[in-house]
Design an enzyme around this catalytic site. Sequence first.
Site, mmCIF file in Angstrom:
data_model
loop_
_atom_site.group_PDB
_atom_site.id
_atom_site.type_symbol
_atom_site.label_atom_id
_atom_site.label_comp_id
_atom_site.label_asym_id
_atom_site.label_seq_id
_atom_site.Cartn_x
_atom_site.Cartn_y
_atom_site.Cartn_z
ATOM 1 N N TYR A 1 -1.179 -0.527 10.332
ATOM 2 C CA TYR A 1 -1.302 -1.002 8.941
ATOM 3 C C TYR A 1 -0.172 -0.416 8.076
ATOM 4 C CZ TYR A 1 -3.350 -1.761 4.316
ATOM 5 O OH TYR A 1 -3.561 -2.132 3.002
ATOM 6 N N VAL B 1 -9.710 -0.072 -3.328
ATOM 7 C CA VAL B 1 -10.499 -1.070 -4.059
ATOM 8 C C VAL B 1 -11.792 -1.409 -3.310
ATOM 9 C CG1 VAL B 1 -10.396 -3.355 -5.126
ATOM 10 C CG2 VAL B 1 -8.297 -2.009 -4.889
ATOM 11 N N THR C 1 -13.570 -3.655 -1.709
ATOM 12 C CA THR C 1 -13.516 -4.971 -1.059
ATOM 13 C C THR C 1 -14.033 -4.801 0.373
ATOM 14 O OG1 THR C 1 -11.310 -4.613 -0.158
ATOM 15 C CG2 THR C 1 -11.425 -5.634 -2.345
ATOM 16 N N SER D 1 0.844 -1.194 0.000
ATOM 17 C CA SER D 1 0.000 0.000 0.000
ATOM 18 C C SER D 1 0.883 1.249 0.000
ATOM 19 C CB SER D 1 -0.870 0.009 1.255
ATOM 20 O OG SER D 1 -1.453 1.277 1.436
ATOM 21 N N LYS E 1 2.902 -2.497 6.066
ATOM 22 C CA LYS E 1 3.149 -2.421 4.627
ATOM 23 C C LYS E 1 4.539 -1.856 4.337
ATOM 24 C CE LYS E 1 -0.752 -4.172 3.221
ATOM 25 N NZ LYS E 1 -0.785 -5.523 2.619
HETATM 26 N N1 LIG Z 1 -8.882 -2.719 -0.636
HETATM 27 C C1 LIG Z 1 -8.023 -1.703 -0.744
HETATM 28 O O1 LIG Z 1 -8.403 -0.552 -1.035
HETATM 29 C C2 LIG Z 1 -6.546 -1.943 -0.528
HETATM 30 C C3 LIG Z 1 -5.682 -0.856 -0.641
HETATM 31 C C4 LIG Z 1 -4.315 -1.061 -0.484
HETATM 32 C C5 LIG Z 1 -3.858 -2.339 -0.221
HETATM 33 N N2 LIG Z 1 -4.740 -3.377 -0.081
HETATM 34 C C6 LIG Z 1 -4.190 -4.704 0.208
HETATM 35 O O2 LIG Z 1 -4.749 -5.666 -0.660
HETATM 36 C C7 LIG Z 1 -4.748 -6.946 -0.021
HETATM 37 C C8 LIG Z 1 -6.119 -7.557 -0.151
HETATM 38 O O3 LIG Z 1 -7.012 -6.734 0.585
HETATM 39 P P1 LIG Z 1 -8.566 -6.719 0.302
HETATM 40 O O4 LIG Z 1 -8.947 -5.324 0.023
HETATM 41 O O5 LIG Z 1 -8.915 -7.797 -0.688
HETATM 42 O O6 LIG Z 1 -9.065 -7.076 1.757
HETATM 43 P P2 LIG Z 1 -10.235 -8.019 2.241
HETATM 44 O O7 LIG Z 1 -11.374 -7.949 1.296
HETATM 45 O O8 LIG Z 1 -10.465 -7.642 3.666
HETATM 46 O O9 LIG Z 1 -9.608 -9.467 2.152
HETATM 47 C C9 LIG Z 1 -8.545 -9.832 2.968
HETATM 48 C C10 LIG Z 1 -8.257 -11.301 2.746
HETATM 49 O O10 LIG Z 1 -7.184 -11.674 3.609
HETATM 50 C C11 LIG Z 1 -7.555 -12.826 4.317
HETATM 51 N N3 LIG Z 1 -6.937 -12.825 5.641
HETATM 52 C C12 LIG Z 1 -7.055 -11.898 6.606
HETATM 53 N N4 LIG Z 1 -6.351 -12.251 7.693
HETATM 54 C C13 LIG Z 1 -5.773 -13.438 7.387
HETATM 55 C C14 LIG Z 1 -4.918 -14.324 8.089
HETATM 56 N N5 LIG Z 1 -4.502 -14.042 9.326
HETATM 57 N N6 LIG Z 1 -4.514 -15.442 7.469
HETATM 58 C C15 LIG Z 1 -4.923 -15.725 6.218
HETATM 59 N N7 LIG Z 1 -5.718 -14.921 5.501
HETATM 60 C C16 LIG Z 1 -6.147 -13.805 6.085
HETATM 61 C C17 LIG Z 1 -9.071 -12.768 4.419
HETATM 62 O O11 LIG Z 1 -9.546 -14.060 4.587
HETATM 63 P P3 LIG Z 1 -11.043 -14.330 5.157
HETATM 64 O O12 LIG Z 1 -11.971 -13.839 4.128
HETATM 65 O O13 LIG Z 1 -11.044 -15.812 5.334
HETATM 66 O O14 LIG Z 1 -11.137 -13.560 6.437
HETATM 67 C C18 LIG Z 1 -9.445 -12.183 3.061
HETATM 68 O O15 LIG Z 1 -9.525 -13.194 2.073
HETATM 69 C C19 LIG Z 1 -4.318 -6.697 1.423
HETATM 70 O O16 LIG Z 1 -2.951 -6.992 1.536
HETATM 71 C C20 LIG Z 1 -4.551 -5.196 1.608
HETATM 72 O O17 LIG Z 1 -3.714 -4.653 2.589
HETATM 73 C C21 LIG Z 1 -6.076 -3.215 -0.243
#
Ligand SMILES: NC(=O)c1ccc[n+]([C@@H]2O[C@H](COP(=O)([O-])OP(=O)(O)OC[C@H]3O[C@@H](n4cnc5c(N)ncnc54)[C@H](OP(=O)(O)O)[C@@H]3O)[C@@H](O)[C@H]2O)c1
Length: 187
Positions: free
Chosen positions: A106, A143, A145, A46, A110
Amino acid sequence: MLDQTTLEKAEQIIQTNYFGTKNMIKAMVPLMRPSEPGARIVNVSSKLGRLSGRRNRIENAEERKKLENEELLSEELIDEVMETFLKEVKDGSWKEGGWPNVFTDYSLSKLAVNTYTRLMAREFASRPEGQKIYINCYCPGWVRTAMTSWAGHISIEDGADTAVWLALLPDQFVTGKFFSERREINF
Ligand SMILES: NC(=O)c1ccc[n+]([C@@H]2O[C@H](COP(=O)([O-])OP(=O)(O)OC[C@H]3O[C@@H](n4cnc5c(N)ncnc54)[C@H](OP(=O)(O)O)[C@@H]3O)[C@@H](O)[C@H]2O)c1
């Protein structure tokens, strides 16, 4: 008094995002098969974890410099920064610690993923031809999510675009870099 929720949350975020990523890489590297164009690792990071970000960086210049110096970078050093932060969360002094001021736990997790990406790129560089591994990290943007309560302005497909692009880059042996929207950005 120690806020248990704050400590547990910080520990969980750093364990999952940084130590989880690191452990996964260590488990996967021996299983990666040699290939002519090189194997690829893409870490999801991030922009909040930028070392040089103007608004959300480690304010202590000495601490920042330690992590900026690629030659001095080590796994122990990155772990130590995470442990120092968690110790300060535990004793309640973290707010004066000069850590990133937005989503501190967070952002630090990162920042650790980014610096670990650079460190691994340096280590992988000595692998022989045919067994190279190229490792980069990227920010997907904001994103739609669960993490953003579905409020992001980027679709999941567009958020994944740079990761897929980096994983499939043909004949471009880029490694140890940070990307956003298919462009290299500063750490
Ligand atoms: N969304 C954004 O705007 C954004 C921005 C910058 C970076 N990111 C990064 O993108 C990546 C994906 O995020 P996302 O937006 O898709 O988030 P999300 O929708 O909250 O999904 C997170 C995923 O990580 C899994 N997870 C969480 N804790 C875990 C653990 N201890 N062990 C194994 N799996 C675990 C969750 O599994 P469960 O569903 O089983 O709980 C879920 O599948 C992350 O690294 C996040 O930091 C996202």
